[in-house]
Scaffold this motif. Sequence first.
Motif, PDB file in Angstrom:
ATOM      1  N   UNK A   1     -27.804  27.061 -78.206  1.00  0.00           N
ATOM      2  CA  UNK A   1     -26.559  26.390 -78.592  1.00  0.00           C
ATOM      3  C   UNK A   1     -26.115  25.369 -77.550  1.00  0.00           C
ATOM      4  N   UNK A   2     -24.999  24.724 -77.856  1.00  0.00           N
ATOM      5  CA  UNK A   2     -24.444  23.725 -76.948  1.00  0.00           C
ATOM      6  C   UNK A   2     -23.957  24.308 -75.637  1.00  0.00           C
ATOM      7  N   UNK A   3     -23.812  25.624 -75.573  1.00  0.00           N
ATOM      8  CA  UNK A   3     -23.382  26.236 -74.310  1.00  0.00           C
ATOM      9  C   UNK A   3     -24.401  25.975 -73.212  1.00  0.00           C
ATOM     10  N   UNK A   4     -25.683  25.943 -73.574  1.00  0.00           N
ATOM     11  CA  UNK A   4     -26.735  25.611 -72.608  1.00  0.00           C
ATOM     12  C   UNK A   4     -26.511  24.214 -72.038  1.00  0.00           C
ATOM     13  N   UNK A   5     -26.250  23.236 -72.914  1.00  0.00           N
ATOM     14  CA  UNK A   5     -26.005  21.859 -72.474  1.00  0.00           C
ATOM     15  C   UNK A   5     -24.727  21.762 -71.650  1.00  0.00           C
ATOM     16  N   UNK A   6     -23.715  22.567 -71.991  1.00  0.00           N
ATOM     17  CA  UNK A   6     -22.457  22.553 -71.234  1.00  0.00           C
ATOM     18  C   UNK A   6     -22.675  23.083 -69.817  1.00  0.00           C
TER      19      UNK A   6
END
Length: 439
Positions: free
Chosen positions: A323-328
Amino acid sequence: MNLFKLKENKTNFRTELIAGLTTFLAMVYIIPVNSAIVSNTGMPIEALITATALVTIIASGFNAFFANTPVAMSVGMGLNAYFTFAVCGGQKIPWQSALGAVFISSIIFLILSFTHFRLWIIRNIPKDLRLAICAGIGCFITFLGLSQMGIIVHNKDTLVGIGNFGSSHVLFGIFTLALIVFFWAIKLKGAFIFGVLISSIIAWIFHIDQAQFPTQLFSLPAFDSTSGLGVIFLNLDIKSALNISMIPIILTFFITQLFDSIGTITGVGERGKIFDDAKNGEKKLGKTLMADAAGSTLGSLVGTSTVTAFVESTTGVESGGRTGLTALVVALCFVLTLFLLPLFKAIPANAIYPVLIMVGILMFMEVKNIDFKDEAIAVGSFFTIIMMPLTYSITSGFAFGFLTYLLIRIFKRQWDKINLGIVVLSLISLGNFLLIALQ
């Protein structure tokens, strides 16, 4: 954390955190490498270090919330070298105008991201030619890396020749390259940055290339207008980039970003089956491409060359990021790099340029997937790959490639394999050579 829909994507906070840290270690090398490369345009290295970190933070963070995919974004390798050495160095175009060209190409890409153009490209342009462009850029940036390291030099009789292997500068570069290749071969996460830092420490200890330990490790971000971000922020020249002679450059930025984005994002997605969902997969892919284009547009305003999705995101995906949590997490980690200016400035050049060669090797490895049994593919791919380093131009490389591909299809009367996409890009390629002839 429901914002990132962790349960729906069969992941959890701990997994996403580890994935983000893994991706960060794999791509943090972009700060010193991009800054060292692009500083050859005359832009202050302090400003570039700050700009590179800032763009990575914003682009990766935006993708995290907008697309909710584990794809980190930063300044694209290959295009930063083209921006510096071919556009600003080779064609003597001011960096302000080059940034204007990046802005225009990114705006075009952003607008087209709202259409089905990307799918049209995927369906109409042979995958083999797209892979050849990737391999050609790999050859191009490897050539640049070897020349900047002094391993190959200009020779009046043979055009190029071997450099001075008795030079400590050259030997140090070769050592750094060997170190990075070793770390990569044993699959060490963060191989690039560890190779750069270890070789830098050796250079500082033995004063190779007059390298010295940084007097301090931390400082406030360089936002000033003397040598900091204020020098390059919003300093692009869009008006001069609208000149007809800039069309090939704009097209190169656009087409390369398009193929790079599609290839990288779909490749990362394939590793984690991120875009396989019949209901939301296509939507996620479209949003990630939009975030990529938005990041590049922002990058030109801040003062960097084309921003794109980073293939190093696959390391995070392989660690479980979904998910975008990785990118965050990646974005938040890069906030720390804003305060490491003295460290990045102290890294010697030949601890950095070997990364170009390693990235070039990884890009060139795509040739294994090209179907050389097809004559048109073989000839088009060959000219695409070989002409990029020989003409010192990515534009000329894919122009030769598309034109020769079309000619072979015509000679063999394979009309069923000629489509509108190939014809359009071949005409654009022909136009590129006409513009060069008229200059």
